[in-house]
Design a protein around this motif. Structure first.
Motif, PDB file in Angstrom:
ATOM      1  N   UNK A 157      37.531  47.776  47.997  1.00 45.02           N
ATOM      2  CA  UNK A 157      39.052  47.271  47.964  1.00 45.02           C
ATOM      3  C   UNK A 157      39.456  47.454  46.750  1.00 45.02           C
ATOM      4  N   UNK A 158      40.598  46.455  46.420  1.00 44.11           N
ATOM      5  CA  UNK A 158      41.241  46.293  45.156  1.00 44.11           C
ATOM      6  C   UNK A 158      40.973  45.100  44.483  1.00 44.11           C
ATOM      7  N   UNK A 159      40.869  44.989  43.293  1.00 38.99           N
ATOM      8  CA  UNK A 159      40.762  43.584  42.703  1.00 38.99           C
ATOM      9  C   UNK A 159      41.474  43.634  41.442  1.00 38.99           C
ATOM     10  N   UNK A 160      41.706  42.249  41.020  1.00 33.58           N
ATOM     11  CA  UNK A 160      42.379  42.206  39.903  1.00 33.58           C
ATOM     12  C   UNK A 160      41.844  41.165  38.904  1.00 33.58           C
ATOM     13  N   UNK A 161      41.350  41.594  37.759  1.00 36.85           N
ATOM     14  CA  UNK A 161      40.799  40.720  36.653  1.00 36.85           C
ATOM     15  C   UNK A 161      41.616  39.648  36.232  1.00 36.85           C
ATOM     16  N   UNK A 162      41.115  38.463  36.417  1.00 41.90           N
ATOM     17  CA  UNK A 162      41.870  37.180  36.145  1.00 41.90           C
ATOM     18  C   UNK A 162      41.477  36.447  34.905  1.00 41.90           C
ATOM     19  N   UNK A 163      40.139  36.687  34.499  1.00 43.83           N
ATOM     20  CA  UNK A 163      39.805  35.924  33.294  1.00 43.83           C
ATOM     21  C   UNK A 163      38.485  36.758  32.891  1.00 43.83           C
ATOM     22  N   UNK A 164      38.323  37.121  31.400  1.00 46.42           N
ATOM     23  CA  UNK A 164      37.146  37.398  30.838  1.00 46.42           C
ATOM     24  C   UNK A 164      36.728  36.324  29.482  1.00 46.42           C
ATOM     25  N   UNK A 165      35.492  35.870  29.756  1.00 45.33           N
ATOM     26  CA  UNK A 165      35.226  34.788  28.865  1.00 45.33           C
ATOM     27  C   UNK A 165      33.663  35.028  28.352  1.00 45.33           C
ATOM     28  N   UNK A 166      33.332  34.495  27.347  1.00 44.99           N
ATOM     29  CA  UNK A 166      31.789  34.589  26.785  1.00 44.99           C
ATOM     30  C   UNK A 166      31.385  33.230  26.516  1.00 44.99           C
ATOM     31  N   UNK A 167      29.984  33.056  27.062  1.00 45.83           N
ATOM     32  CA  UNK A 167      29.390  31.790  26.786  1.00 45.83           C
ATOM     33  C   UNK A 167      28.209  32.013  26.020  1.00 45.83           C
ATOM     34  N   UNK A 168      27.960  31.254  24.969  1.00 51.02           N
ATOM     35  CA  UNK A 168      26.868  31.585  23.998  1.00 51.02           C
ATOM     36  C   UNK A 168      25.657  31.368  24.732  1.00 51.02           C
ATOM     37  N   UNK A 169      24.966  32.239  24.655  1.00 51.62           N
ATOM     38  CA  UNK A 169      23.419  32.537  25.053  1.00 51.62           C
ATOM     39  C   UNK A 169      23.137  32.967  26.665  1.00 51.62           C
ATOM     40  N   UNK A 170      24.552  33.034  27.254  1.00 50.06           N
ATOM     41  CA  UNK A 170      24.945  33.425  28.686  1.00 50.06           C
ATOM     42  C   UNK A 170      25.468  34.476  28.953  1.00 50.06           C
ATOM     43  N   UNK A 171      25.945  35.197  27.743  1.00 53.14           N
ATOM     44  CA  UNK A 171      26.733  36.246  27.973  1.00 53.14           C
ATOM     45  C   UNK A 171      27.943  36.363  28.529  1.00 53.14           C
ATOM     46  N   UNK A 172      28.678  37.422  28.769  1.00 53.89           N
ATOM     47  CA  UNK A 172      30.062  37.257  29.219  1.00 53.89           C
ATOM     48  C   UNK A 172      30.193  37.550  30.441  1.00 53.89           C
ATOM     49  N   UNK A 173      31.134  36.957  31.279  1.00 52.04           N
ATOM     50  CA  UNK A 173      31.554  37.103  32.542  1.00 52.04           C
ATOM     51  C   UNK A 173      33.108  37.588  32.746  1.00 52.04           C
ATOM     52  N   UNK A 174      33.204  38.406  33.907  1.00 48.87           N
ATOM     53  CA  UNK A 174      34.630  38.792  34.250  1.00 48.87           C
ATOM     54  C   UNK A 174      34.839  37.990  35.606  1.00 48.87           C
ATOM     55  N   UNK A 175      36.019  37.224  35.727  1.00 47.52           N
ATOM     56  CA  UNK A 175      36.403  36.482  36.935  1.00 47.52           C
ATOM     57  C   UNK A 175      37.621  37.495  37.379  1.00 47.52           C
ATOM     58  N   UNK A 176      37.399  37.932  38.616  1.00 49.77           N
ATOM     59  CA  UNK A 176      38.500  38.447  39.474  1.00 49.77           C
ATOM     60  C   UNK A 176      38.754  37.950  40.805  1.00 49.77           C
TER      61      UNK A 176
END
Length: 126
Positions: A41-60
């Motif tokens: 399907x199709x998705x839209x990136x809503x947030x990209x963030x980085x947490x120290x020691x946990x790495x980054x995440x993409x919310x979509x």
């Protein structure tokens, strides 16, 4: 006493190797199970963030049967089934693979290829 320490040293490396093999086989099984039932399907990136020691995440958010579903992916995943050809751009649309039986099991495909207007329109995006 020296024999026990020597034995531990000889067992450590094979134990690590066995653990790595189990992890790789398990991931391959999970990927094959996902690939056999996935939908796109199709998705839209809503947030990209980085947490120290946990790495980054993409919310979509991704579209399933006219409803937007929240998704979360690691920004820099370790297994090759994820696609990361560029840095994710907030507000940009990408393809999403998901398991229709478990919507929490989804992957956003961050590619350089832009979705065409016709592809967006086929999902009801203007």
């Amino acid at each position: 006493m020296e024999f026990k320490n020597n034995l531990r040293g000889h067992l450590f490396l094979p134990a690590i190797i066995v653990l790595i093999v189990i992890i790789v086989i398990n991931q391959k099984f999970i990927d094959e199970k996902f690939d056999s039932s996935k939908k796109v399907t199709i998705g839209k990136v809503t947030e990209v963030y980085y947490r120290y020691k946990q790495g980054g995440n993409i919310k979509f958010k991704f579209l399933v049967d006219g409803k937007w579903i929240d998704g979360l992916d690691p920004q820099n995943p370790s297994f090759p089934k994820y696609v990361r050809e560029e840095e994710p751009i907030i507000g940009k649309y990408y393809q999403v693979e998901y398991n229709p039986k478990d919507l929490s099991d989804s992957k956003i495909m961050i590619t350089q290829k832009k979705l065409t207007d016709n592809e967006l329109k086929s999902f009801g995006i203007e």
